[in-house]
Design a protein around this motif. Sequence first.
Motif, PDB file in Angstrom:
ATOM      1  N   SER A 232      27.614   3.193  14.753  1.00 32.95           N
ATOM      2  CA  SER A 232      27.204   2.519  15.984  1.00 32.95           C
ATOM      3  C   SER A 232      25.710   2.689  16.202  1.00 32.95           C
ATOM      4  O   SER A 232      25.062   3.562  15.607  1.00 32.95           O
ATOM      5  N   ASP A 233      25.135   1.843  17.087  1.00 33.69           N
ATOM      6  CA  ASP A 233      23.706   1.917  17.386  1.00 33.69           C
ATOM      7  C   ASP A 233      23.459   2.841  18.566  1.00 33.69           C
ATOM      8  O   ASP A 233      24.381   3.525  19.043  1.00 33.69           O
TER       9      ASP A 233
ATOM     10  N   ALA B 105      23.060   2.242  21.629  1.00 34.11           N
ATOM     11  CA  ALA B 105      23.829   1.895  22.821  1.00 34.11           C
ATOM     12  C   ALA B 105      25.327   2.075  22.624  1.00 34.11           C
ATOM     13  O   ALA B 105      26.110   1.774  23.536  1.00 34.11           O
TER      14      ALA B 105
ATOM     15  N   ARG C 266      27.132   0.459  20.416  1.00 36.29           N
ATOM     16  CA  ARG C 266      27.771  -0.756  19.894  1.00 36.29           C
ATOM     17  C   ARG C 266      28.085  -0.590  18.415  1.00 36.29           C
ATOM     18  O   ARG C 266      27.222  -0.104  17.647  1.00 36.29           O
ATOM     19  N   PRO C 267      29.256  -1.004  17.977  1.00 33.80           N
ATOM     20  CA  PRO C 267      29.608  -0.868  16.557  1.00 33.80           C
ATOM     21  C   PRO C 267      28.687  -1.710  15.682  1.00 33.80           C
ATOM     22  O   PRO C 267      28.256  -2.800  16.068  1.00 33.80           O
TER      23      PRO C 267
END
Length: 800
Positions: free
Chosen positions: A152-153, A155, A157-158
């Motif tokens: 993930s990043d 934030a 998010r995947p």
Amino acid sequence: MARQPKRRRKPATRKKSTRRRKAAAHAPRRRAWWRWLLGALVLGVLLFGGYLLYLSQQVRVAFEGKRWAVPARVYARPLELYEGAPVSVAQLRYELTVLGYRKVRRPRKGAEWSQARGRFIIHTRPFVFWDGEQPARRLTVRIASGRVIGLSDAAGRPLDLVRLEPAEIGSIYPAHKEDRVLVRREDLPEHLVQALLAVEDRRFFEHHGVDPRGIARALWANLRAGRTVQGGSTLTQQLVKNFFLTPERSLWRKLNEVLMALIVEARYSKDEILEAYANEIFLGQDGDRAIHGFGLAARFYFNRPLTELQPHETALLVGLVKGASYYNPRRHPERARKRRNLVLEQMHRLGFLDARQLRAYQARPLGVSARGHGPQHRYPAFIQLVRRQLARDYREEDLTSEGLHVFTTLDPWAQKVAAEAVAKGLRRIEKTRRLPAGRLQAAMVMVTPDQGEVRVLVGGRRAGYAGFNRALDAHRPIGSLVKPALYLAALSEPQRYTLATLVDDSPVRIELPNGDLWSPDNFDHQAHGRVPLHRALAQSYNLAAVHVGMDIGVQRVIDTLHALGVEREIPPYPSVLLGALPLAPIEVAQLYQTIAAGGFRAPLRAIREVLDADGQPLQRYPLAVRRTVDPVAAFLVSEALQEVVREGTAKSLQRWLGEGFAVAGKTGTTDDLRDSWFAGFGADRVAVVWVGRDDNRPIRLTGSRGALPLFGRAMRALHLQALDPLPPTGVEYHWIEDDSGMLSAEGCEGAIRLPFAAGSQPRLRSACGERGGPGVLDLVAEALNAPGAAAQSRRLACSR
């Protein structure tokens, strides 16, 4: 009496006349002398002006032409991270270390990472790949059981896929052995510039190339000390001395230095001069490679880009300007520390550091990397392969001057594992077999079966030693490694040969063209009569191979070897059937790659892409796969090679990979036990291992006792994927009575299930096969009469 007028004295008149006459006589001479002096002065001015123009031209060519010969930089493959990727915790840690990332508690900037068990937080660097630029980003990577289970990043998010930038693994530099990593003025850290000003040239931005005040200050300091403690040369003079002039000490060279420094300052800006200085200054020696410039020095001493260094690290590099050898931080750490601290103190005196920063930076360790050779010098054998493949498309001067970026297929983690497996395996063999220590040598080549990418190349037991590359240049007879090619040729004629065909394993005598008789023998010195072909391969029977080879023809076997990828000329001697064919491990890897890929040959390649100095694609090395042998026959051979591991000469491999693990392999041993070979493949790797001695003396090791343990050690550590191939169109499975080669049925005694080319299965059926297998009453009777034997028979039939 009148006074007489005074007479003029004639002698005085005569003297004046004499002087006038003399002056008149010397006047032409004086005029000639003045004309000569004026002419000499004009000529001197013209010569001096011409010389200045000559020096100016030299300066212009150097600064505006090709300023440096910039080597080609070679990179490994980038590590791809995605959910499900086979990446272990140990591998990711190693890859980050090779990239020079810092392990910290809380990553806040590029090239930093932290770890909590299987959870990694990584700040990546930006990097220009062959298909575009990838920006820096913050990642969270979760690993469990040797696989990525989350990506993930920042934030949360995947992410589908992220590539870490590839590690630099080498460079191809010119004959004079100078190497550089060019940096631009805007990439020079401000604290590096401040350190240079503090100790090398305080008035750099004020003088015009030569600094009289600096010379006077240095002269006074030297007189007070009674020795040379300070130099008066400006940065511009140092650049000129290193860039244009020889190191000789003479008044003429010093005059040239001053003149050229003035010319440089007149023609170019301070930023251009500073950039040139930062890329030219000598800062160390790596074997026969000269380290020039702060960009390369940062990688050589700290294994990081210059932009990531902190003030105490750049102070150490600036301290090396005075004497790179004398202050070498690896050889003389205490000297280097004192010099670094002096640079920091000078920075403090000029106001570049406050007292708190000075104390903090002076208290820090040097922080240089432990190895004198960075990661870019651990792979000399692989770099040799890269150079040979590049030589097909580039001139040597392009490789050593144009600053190319070469992206290769090397897997740093697999290379590390393989190199350790070779080194530890050889020591283990020497100890257990009581062989002289250090005499055995080995080579290993590992490639991908589908694309033919060379992922590992070990050229000897000392993988980091740039000596004889056995993986490329040790041409040794391959022994029984030739047999899969021989049986592939036979199985390509399914109307004549199948895996169930009974072949003759009896003594053979062949008359050679010179009248000599060739009578080979089996390793166990026994003849086994008529045996099924699959067993002849699994047990590596020599006599059976010779009978089959002579039946289909030696030339047919040679043609098959060429189809599999052997490019050298092969003499049509019968001894070729038993591997009297000298090949290098890299050539054997090509042969087995084609078999592992089901008959589709992908020429082995070490290069993926090449970019120019500006990051623009220069040349692609696309995948070139073509079918060269019958896929059905290749599949049948692969199935038989799995039996080699289950029940044949490579059965000991199960000790390393586990019983029942689906892997194909073949042992090879040459006459007098001089060479030990093993070639094998799983779903994701093909590997070839050779063990022997450089002097070609016997090592008393078969393929299963020498090369196989090295293969097993490496593949266990790399978690080789088991084979589970889909049969190509045209393959059918049938139950066969093994001893007779007739059709049988499931559950019949001695029945095994074998693949066949469609329609090539036996026509005759065994008695059990005629009945369609044992009936219920037969099974009950078996169980009542010999339950143990019947159960064992059924287990044996299923296990095969």
